[in-house]
Design a protein around this motif. Structure first.
Motif, PDB file in Angstrom:
ATOM      1  N   UNK A 136       7.828   4.248  64.365  1.00  0.00           N
ATOM      2  CA  UNK A 136       8.052   4.611  65.445  1.00  0.00           C
ATOM      3  C   UNK A 136       8.328   6.550  64.990  1.00  0.00           C
ATOM      4  N   UNK A 137       7.634   7.420  63.686  1.00  0.00           N
ATOM      5  CA  UNK A 137       8.395   8.195  63.556  1.00  0.00           C
ATOM      6  C   UNK A 137       7.403   9.473  64.183  1.00  0.00           C
ATOM      7  N   UNK A 138       5.698   8.811  65.211  1.00  0.00           N
ATOM      8  CA  UNK A 138       5.775   9.531  66.248  1.00  0.00           C
ATOM      9  C   UNK A 138       5.916   9.220  67.347  1.00  0.00           C
ATOM     10  N   UNK A 139       5.889  10.731  68.377  1.00  0.00           N
ATOM     11  CA  UNK A 139       6.520  10.607  69.578  1.00  0.00           C
ATOM     12  C   UNK A 139       5.391   9.882  70.384  1.00  0.00           C
ATOM     13  N   UNK A 140       6.359   8.453  70.728  1.00  0.00           N
ATOM     14  CA  UNK A 140       5.265   7.744  71.905  1.00  0.00           C
ATOM     15  C   UNK A 140       4.584   8.323  73.029  1.00  0.00           C
ATOM     16  N   UNK A 141       5.000   9.268  73.520  1.00  0.00           N
ATOM     17  CA  UNK A 141       4.485  10.170  75.046  1.00  0.00           C
ATOM     18  C   UNK A 141       2.875  10.932  74.730  1.00  0.00           C
ATOM     19  N   UNK A 142       3.230  11.443  73.259  1.00  0.00           N
ATOM     20  CA  UNK A 142       2.714  12.232  72.537  1.00  0.00           C
ATOM     21  C   UNK A 142       1.241  12.186  72.421  1.00  0.00           C
ATOM     22  N   UNK A 200       0.667  10.997  59.827  1.00  0.00           N
ATOM     23  CA  UNK A 200       2.204  11.146  59.241  1.00  0.00           C
ATOM     24  C   UNK A 200       1.725  12.194  58.130  1.00  0.00           C
ATOM     25  N   UNK A 241       0.647   4.140  69.527  1.00  0.00           N
ATOM     26  CA  UNK A 241       0.627   2.393  70.505  1.00  0.00           C
ATOM     27  C   UNK A 241      -0.577   2.738  69.762  1.00  0.00           C
ATOM     28  N   UNK A 260       0.658  20.855  67.150  1.00  0.00           N
ATOM     29  CA  UNK A 260       1.703  21.577  67.462  1.00  0.00           C
ATOM     30  C   UNK A 260       2.263  22.525  66.077  1.00  0.00           C
ATOM     31  N   UNK A 278      -2.569   7.376  71.890  1.00  0.00           N
ATOM     32  CA  UNK A 278      -1.003   7.364  71.743  1.00  0.00           C
ATOM     33  C   UNK A 278      -1.284   6.872  70.628  1.00  0.00           C
ATOM     34  N   UNK A 338       0.042  15.470  58.994  1.00  0.00           N
ATOM     35  CA  UNK A 338       1.369  16.499  59.420  1.00  0.00           C
ATOM     36  C   UNK A 338       1.733  17.045  58.585  1.00  0.00           C
TER      37      UNK A 338
END
Lengths: 314, 322
Positions: free
Chosen positions: B93-99, B156, B145, B107, B143, B159
């Motif tokens: 859940x630590x990554x933005x699911x929509x990006x 992560x 998922x 970024x 993505x 990142x």
């Protein structure tokens, strides 16, 4: 994903047909004889019978429905009884007014609601948050027609900043925008109050999620995290409400156009009902219903654009 | 580089972190061990300047000599990612699911270092290579998922490393992963810390993982740092009764699961549970659950007593015996 789009499109078309059947049935159940309305109480029986024949009122209901739908699909909604011109011409004349108003109302709603909602979420349980909640509570409670009158009194009658009503078309864009300001506010206040609250709670929900912490840990500013990471993830409930609100805005124009004397579809439907102008009323009710159904259809398609996970699932 | 002196974080009357003292230097690999609620995550968040808004902060935190105790959000934004970065417990859940992964990765590089998209993308590909993500170019377009848990944790980590931080905090990075994936992730973290000369703070309740990854260890209980020293020595001969209990509670594979009479052996456990923050004893946080109880335990906070030249524990027992 293509299957999803196909299914939704099929559902969209089917819904439109059901709506057309309902609209047609309701209009035909209504008491009143169109022929009598057109010719007046003094008309002779022969004249009435001839007119009924000419309008096709003697044909079976099903045949009349099929021919109405068939003609409507080709853009022919019959002749208006009261204006004596084709209904499609009446609609074409007034559509730009209503579309301008509805689109302006939607833009107003989105700008106000998203900034207030996100702003309130960012200041959760602080003064700014309470302020937005308080103002939006009032905004929800205020009736649009009453707000319209207050706005006219203040900005048109007392301060004379803006015209009290009327619309002369887009040939003079500045004048057009000026006459749209008050109607837009009157139309959009309730919707933006509702949407601001939805945005706030949806954003608060997203802000609790882990990826928001990751974004902040990457040294991104709060502002950037809110608008680039939180808002997109908060969009699904927001878009659902916006779809419903677009429908509410379009139908809301009926009241607003009458208060501000704007020559749009809302005013036309009001006049047609008063004149018992059945073909016009029928066409307009169908048009409003179609706009509502289309808005919901667009929302369904937007879900897939917003959330890539839905592509895999559907 | 990073120094905490008498650093406290409290919420009203509840103290999440009490007078923590810590000195993290370049190349350190430090394990923070403790149960849930021991204050280890609060410590990590404090080092990122991300303690909750409601928290009251006392003491002093300095980064590269700069006092960051009450630094503004803007100052912290400059610190995060570039001086100190963090990876979290839940890679799912630590990554933005929509990006797309690529957009998330690029970024901070674009924002902090002003790179163009092409430059940022080249950096991201190199980072993916470094953390062992296969077929990096294809991953950029995916993505979250579409990746496995282990792959997401590697993303992560990449990142967190993007802006070359001096300190990487890993907060239970392997708890949500399968055992074999977890092992590879811990080994990766150690390798990265060594190769980059980066300090690593490894937060976990997994003693085996600490033994594999860290040089030094701090044991936390109820918001206090109760024992510290070189990892191998502390784990071999713990000085604090709590650490002793924690080690005794590990299953020992050399002991058969049933005793001579055929009864199942029970794992030794620490009696009781960690009390809620507001109900912790004022003195030694462990008093009440401890096997030994001196008269001063409940009321007086024990100070650090040296066990060896480079080891210490906060326990009255060590002060009593000369």
């Amino acid at each position: 994903m293509w299957y999803f789009i196909f299914r939704r499109t099929a559902g969209f078309v089917a819904t439109l047909f059901v709506v057309s059947a309902v609209v047609f049935s309701v209009m035909n159940i209504l008491p009143g004889d169109p022929a009598l309305t057109i010719l007046g109480l003094d008309a002779t029986d022969d004249a009435l019978a001839a007119l009924r024949e000419q309008l096709g009122l003697n044909q079976p209901v099903l045949a009349r429905y099929v021919s109405w739908v068939w003609n409507a699909l080709q853009g022919d909604f019959g002749i208006s009884h009261s204006f004596r011109v084709p209904v499609s011409e009446l609609i074409a004349e007034r559509l730009p007014m209503t579309v301008s108003l509805a689109v302006a109302g939607m833009i107003f709603t989105l700008v106000i609601a998203l900034s207030l909602g996100i702003g309130a979420a960012a200041r959760h349980r602080k003064v700014g948050d309470w302020g937005v909640m308080f103002i939006s509570q009032i905004g929800i409670a205020v009736p649009a027609f009453w707000l319209s009158m207050l706005l006219v009194l203040l900005f048109a009658v007392k301060l004379r900043w803006l015209p009290p009503g009327g619309f002369a078309g887009w040939s003079d864009p500045v004048a057009a925008m000026r006459s749209l300001v008050l109607p837009t506010i009157a139309l959009g206040v309730v919707q933006s109050a509702v949407l601001a609250r939805v945005t706030r709670s949806s954003a608060l929900e997203v802000m609790r999620q882990d990826f928001v912490r990751t974004a902040r840990a990457s040294g991104l500013s709060r502002r950037r995290v809110l608008w680039r990471h939180v808002l997109p993830n908060a969009l699904v409930p927001i878009v659902t409400i916006v779809g419903m609100q677009f429908a509410a805005l379009v139908t809301g124009t009926i009241v607003i156009e009458n208060v501000f004397y704007l020559p749009g579809l809302g005013r036309l439907i009001f006049q047609s009902i008063s004149n018992r102008d059945l073909p016009t009323v029928q066409a307009l009710v169908m048009l409003f219903a179609a706009i509502v159904v289309t808005a919901n259809f667009v929302v369904d398609l937007l879900y897939v654009v917003i959330d890539p996970r839905l592509k895999a699932r559907t | 580089m990073f120094q905490l002196a008498d650093f406290s974080v409290s919420f009203g009357t509840a103290t999440a972190l009490r007078r923590a003292t810590l000195d993290i230097r370049q190349g350190d690999r430090l394990g923070i061990v403790g149960e849930s609620g021991s204050g280890k995550t609060m410590l990590a968040l404090a080092l990122m300047g991300m303690a909750p808004d409601a928290a009251k902060i006392g003491g002093r935190l300095t980064i590269d000599g700069q006092d960051m105790t009450h630094a503004s959000e803007r100052t912290w934004q400059q610190m995060r990612a570039r001086r100190v970065a963090m990876i979290f417990q839940e890679p799912m859940s630590a990554l933005n699911p929509l990006r797309r992964i690529g957009d998330t990765m690029m970024e901070p590089l674009i924002v902090h270092e002003g790179l163009s998209r092409a430059q940022a993308q080249a950096r991201v590909l190199a980072l993916f290579e470094e953390v062992g993500i296969p077929d990096p170019a294809a991953r950029l377009r995916m993505f979250p998922h579409e990746l496995s848990g282990g792959q997401r944790q590697r993303v992560l980590i990449a990142l967190a490393l993007a802006c070359n931080p001096a300190l990487l905090i890993a907060d239970e990075p392997t708890t949500a992963l399968d055992a074999n994936v977890a092992l590879r992730i811990t080994d990766l973290l150690v390798r990265l810390a060594r190769e980059r000369g980066m300090a690593l703070v490894f937060i976990t309740h997994d003693l085996a993982a600490v033994a594999r990854t860290t040089k030094d260890i701090v044991v936390m209980y109820g918001g206090d740092m109760i024992e510290r020293g070189p990892t191998a020595q502390v784990l071999a001969a713990p000085a604090h009764p709590y650490t002793q209990g924690l080690l005794a509670a590990r299953p020992d594979p050399t002991v058969p699961p049933r005793d001579a009479t055929g009864k199942r052996r029970r794992l030794p456990t620490l009696p009781g549970t960690v009390p809620p923050l507001a109900a912790l004893p004022q003195g030694c946080r462990f008093s009440g659950r401890c096997s030994v109880e001196l008269p001063q335990c409940a009321g007086t906070r024990p100070t650090d007593h040296a066990v060896d030249p480079d080891r210490s524990a906060a326990c009255h027992l060590l002060g009593a015996a000369p």
